[in-house]
Write an enzyme that holds these catalytic residues in place. Structure first.
Site, short mmCIF file in Angstrom:
data_model
loop_
_atom_site.label_atom_id
_atom_site.label_comp_id
_atom_site.label_asym_id
_atom_site.label_seq_id
_atom_site.Cartn_x
_atom_site.Cartn_y
_atom_site.Cartn_z
N GLY A 130 0.78 -1.28 0.05
CA GLY A 130 -0.26 -0.05 -0.10
C GLY A 130 0.92 0.94 0.24
N GLN B 73 2.98 10.01 1.64
CA GLN B 73 4.19 9.44 1.84
C GLN B 73 5.10 9.67 0.33
OE1 GLN B 73 2.53 5.38 2.29
NE2 GLN B 73 4.42 5.01 3.13
N HIS C 288 -4.15 0.93 7.71
CA HIS C 288 -2.87 1.61 7.62
C HIS C 288 -2.71 2.55 6.80
CE1 HIS C 288 1.62 0.83 8.09
NE2 HIS C 288 1.55 1.71 6.92
N GLU C 289 -3.31 2.47 5.52
CA GLU C 289 -3.07 3.56 4.61
C GLU C 289 -4.04 4.86 4.81
OE1 GLU C 289 -0.60 3.52 2.81
OE2 GLU C 289 -0.45 1.20 3.08
CO CO Z 1 2.65 2.91 5.97
#
Ligand code: CO
Length: 162
Positions: free
Chosen positions: A46, A51, A131-132
């Protein structure tokens, strides 16, 4: 398509709340394609836009490297159960840790054409989705590490980083 640089550790952008996507145009498609290429290149399951330094609510997810989920402005509308996973993150290299996640979630989101969708995911996919989606609020998996110690048998090992 182009590979993007993945930001790491104390980079402040990782901690910002990502902004809602309002324009569903060609540029959005290019960005998403770059994110998918970067995720595959980094061998992640992912990747969230912050990010790569883009503070927009976009993430891409692929458990098997083939089926790719693209989530724009995702909101978790329902969650149930719990599971423990050993997670890692492309932005926090070398660190793994146990995180408590829901077993099943329902996510409302938009696709790259701007169409509203909803999807229920469970088990490992639910872990990656959470998580994403956390990344879009500036939350890293390491923020969850102080939660209760899990019973050993409930561990679910994540093979890759997200
Ligand atoms: Co991450």
């Amino acid at each position: 398509m182009a590979l993007r640089n993945v930001l790491k550790n104390d980079e402040p952008i990782l901690r910002l709340k990502a902004k809602e996507v309002k324009t569903f145009d060609e540029n959005l498609g290019v960005l998403i394609d770059d994110m998918i290429q970067t995720m595959n290149h980094e061998e992640g399951v992912g990747l969230a836009a912050p990010q790569i330094g883009i503070t927009r609510q976009i993430c891409v997810i692929s458990e098997d490297g083939e089926t790719v989920y693209e989530l724009i402005n995702p909101v978790i509308s329902k969650k149930s159960g719990e599971q423990y996973s050993i997670e890692g993150c492309l932005s926090v290299p070398g660190v793994r840790g146990t995180v408590k996640r829901p077993q099943t979630i329902t996510v409302d989101f938009f696709d790259r054409k701007g169409e509203k969708k909803a999807m229920e995911v469970t088990d490992f996919l639910a872990i990656i989705f959470c998580h994403e989606i956390d990344h879009l609020s500036g939350i890293l998996f390491t923020d969850h590490l102080k939660e209760d110690e899990p019973p050993q048998k409930k561990y679910k090992k994540s093979r890759k980083n997200a």
